[in-house]
Design an enzyme around this catalytic site. Structure first.
Site, PDB file in Angstrom:
ATOM      1  N   GLU A 212       0.837  -1.204   0.000  1.00 11.14           N
ATOM      2  CA  GLU A 212       0.000   0.000   0.000  1.00 11.14           C
ATOM      3  C   GLU A 212       0.867   1.248   0.000  1.00 11.14           C
ATOM      4  O   GLU A 212       0.517   2.252  -0.635  1.00 11.14           O
ATOM      5  CB  GLU A 212      -0.943  -0.011   1.201  1.00 11.14           C
ATOM      6  N   TRP A 215       1.669   1.541  -3.523  1.00 14.29           N
ATOM      7  CA  TRP A 215       0.628   2.149  -4.353  1.00 14.29           C
ATOM      8  C   TRP A 215       0.691   3.670  -4.251  1.00 14.29           C
ATOM      9  O   TRP A 215       0.503   4.369  -5.244  1.00 14.29           O
ATOM     10  CB  TRP A 215      -0.746   1.631  -3.942  1.00 14.29           C
ATOM     11  N   TRP A 243     -20.552  11.646 -20.140  1.00 12.41           N
ATOM     12  CA  TRP A 243     -20.844  11.989 -18.747  1.00 12.41           C
ATOM     13  C   TRP A 243     -22.117  12.835 -18.666  1.00 12.41           C
ATOM     14  O   TRP A 243     -22.400  13.630 -19.550  1.00 12.41           O
ATOM     15  CB  TRP A 243     -19.687  12.756 -18.121  1.00 12.41           C
ATOM     16  N   ASN A 278     -10.814   3.270   3.007  1.00 12.43           N
ATOM     17  CA  ASN A 278     -10.409   3.045   1.622  1.00 12.43           C
ATOM     18  C   ASN A 278     -11.416   2.214   0.834  1.00 12.43           C
ATOM     19  O   ASN A 278     -11.715   2.517  -0.324  1.00 12.43           O
ATOM     20  CB  ASN A 278      -9.046   2.360   1.581  1.00 12.43           C
ATOM     21  N   TRP A 296     -15.474  11.804 -13.386  1.00 13.31           N
ATOM     22  CA  TRP A 296     -14.623  11.553 -12.226  1.00 13.31           C
ATOM     23  C   TRP A 296     -13.970  12.823 -11.709  1.00 13.31           C
ATOM     24  O   TRP A 296     -13.646  12.933 -10.526  1.00 13.31           O
ATOM     25  CB  TRP A 296     -13.550  10.507 -12.558  1.00 13.31           C
ATOM     26  N   TRP A 319      -8.828   8.303  -8.441  1.00 14.80           N
ATOM     27  CA  TRP A 319     -10.086   8.547  -9.151  1.00 14.80           C
ATOM     28  C   TRP A 319     -10.026   7.981 -10.567  1.00 14.80           C
ATOM     29  O   TRP A 319     -10.975   7.374 -11.050  1.00 14.80           O
ATOM     30  CB  TRP A 319     -10.426  10.031  -9.163  1.00 14.80           C
TER      31      TRP A 319
END
Length: 437
Positions: A212, A215, A243, A278, A296, A319
């Site tokens: 993590e 990441w 969208w 998360n 987004w 995102w």
């Protein structure tokens, strides 16, 4: 002192007669340009200048694939990082520090922290944030010690359950630099060695937690190599995504009034504490981009304004990952069902009951789908759909079908490889030099 970065630092150096200037590197394209110009200007004046890595485990230009290009898949990127070995341990505290008093003319130009108006006053909406996040380095180190001592063993197995305190909750401190990833990494490895690597459960949790941190690195890696990460789809096929402009839907999502309990719990936790679990972040982001079919970037902007751990790398990268438009992204057609997610990861409804108290008296089987309660059950729980808790703003299966039809208009993953070349920060050598500013 306030003012333009370059002009203000230049004046400070002139007034104090400083012979050297040091700072932590920044990785955004605009910040790198400012820092590079500052280095050039100060060195021309005979001032020694050096910048350092203060917020990453590995500099972005040091981890490239065999072709000398940025990795596009996290797993391959992280394997390459691990092959490089542990990052250098953080330096210890200096034995002593000497602070020079500023000349009176500079003191008069200094800004008092309170005068900047950073903390809200009327109304003071930050009470929940202050209660949740004691500020400063000592608070960050205390949180790290507590996590490694009491929470690490359960991390891999329970980190997806928002009703449990199984995550590190270090992200706000990492985002503002109150603690560095190298400090966290070194403490993690020390904890492993102290326990002789302990049980298989602890070892698995330690490696999962390390990934993590990886990441987070990958998000900063993307920001370095792709300048407009926060504004442009890294997969250009998503430029054709139809969208929807849905002001009412966006507002319901922001306020935690979508009628989907897990989504609403997450958005209310965010508003109250500046943070969100998360797993729930993924669910609420999927809901916005797929159930509501809202761009987004609207969600990224809201998170930027409300998260205490928002940073310019992790926020847009995550995102884009959920929306399907980014590097190594989740497929767009992976549409989280918020009811099933709640039932799986919050089976007793502890998280929903905390943040959506209107539903607290519903039985476990109904707390994630209150519209399925019959009139008697709703009456007993004090739930009045459409009055004290909203009806769902959209029906899941209809929203899912609409999202898939919209995705079909994008041509799917067409041109992804070419798009990464087009969004990169110019020639590789220029990017490397820029990162060292």
């Amino acid at each position: 002192m306030q003012g333009d970065e370059a002009a203000t630092l230049d004046a400070l150096v002139t007034e104090t007669g400083a012979q050297a200037v040091y700072w932590n590197r920044r990785y955004g394209a605009a910040q790198r340009e400012v820092d590079r110009a500052l280095k050039t200007s100060l060195r021309e004046r005979g001032v020694a200048v050096e910048s350092f890595n203060g917020q990453l485990l590995n500099e972005p230009w040091t981890v490239l694939n065999q072709s000398g290009e940025p990795f596009q898949v996290f797993s391959a990127y992280w394997r390459a990082c691990l092959r490089m070995g542990d990052p250098p341990p953080p330096e210890g505290e200096p034995e002593r520090m000497i602070f020079q008093s500023l000349p009176a003319r500079l003191t008069q130009r200094a800004s008092k922290l309170d005068a900047l108006g950073l903390a809200p006053r009327a109304p003071d909406w930050s009470v929940g944030l202050r209660a949740a996040w004691p500020a400063g380095e000592e608070a960050a180190l205390a949180r790290l010690r507590a996590f490694l001592a009491t929470d690490l063993d359960a991390y891999a197995g329970e980190r997806d359950e928002p009703g449990d305190a199984a995550t590190s909750r270090l992200s706000p401190y990492l985002a503002v630099g109150a603690i560095s990833p190298r400090q966290v990494w070194a403490a993690l490895r020390a904890a492993q060695h102290a326990h002789g690597h302990g049980s298989a459960r602890r070892a698995t949790s330690a490696e999962k937690f390390a990934s993590e941190l990886g990441w987070r690195e990958f998000c900063h890696y993307q920001r370095y190599h792709y300048a407009d990460l926060a504004t442009r789809n890294l997969r250009p096929a998503f430029d054709a995504m139809p969208w929807r402009k849905d002001t009412a839907g966006l507002r319901a999502w922001q306020r935690g009034l979508t009628g989907y309990p897990l989504v609403d719990a997450g958005m209310r936790e965010l508003w109250h504490t500046g943070w969100m679990h998360n797993r729930v972040r993924m669910v609420v982001a999927s809901f916005l981009t797929k159930h509501l079919l809202i761009d987004w970037r609207a969600g990224e902007s809201w998170f930027w304004d409300t998260l205490v751990d928002a940073d310019p790398a992790s926020n847009p990268a995550n995102w884009q990952w959920v929306a399907g438009s980014g590097v190594d992204a989740a497929p767009y057609f992976r549409i989280f069902n918020p009811v099933l997610q709640g039932q799986k990861f919050d089976p007793r409804g502890a998280y929903v009951r905390r943040w959506v108290p209107e539903l607290a008296a519903l039985p476990d089987a109904l707390v994630h789908q209150p519209w399925k309660a019959n009139a008697q059950q709703r009456e007993a729980a004090g739930v009045r759909l459409g009055k004290n808790y909203p009806e769902p703003v959209v029906e899941h299966e209809l929203a899912r079908q609409r999202a898939l039809e919209a995705y079909a208009q994008t041509g799917k993953a067409k041109g992804f490889a070419a798009s990464l070349q087009n969004t990169k920060q110019g020639p590789k050598q220029d990017a490397k030099q820029g990162g060292k500013a």
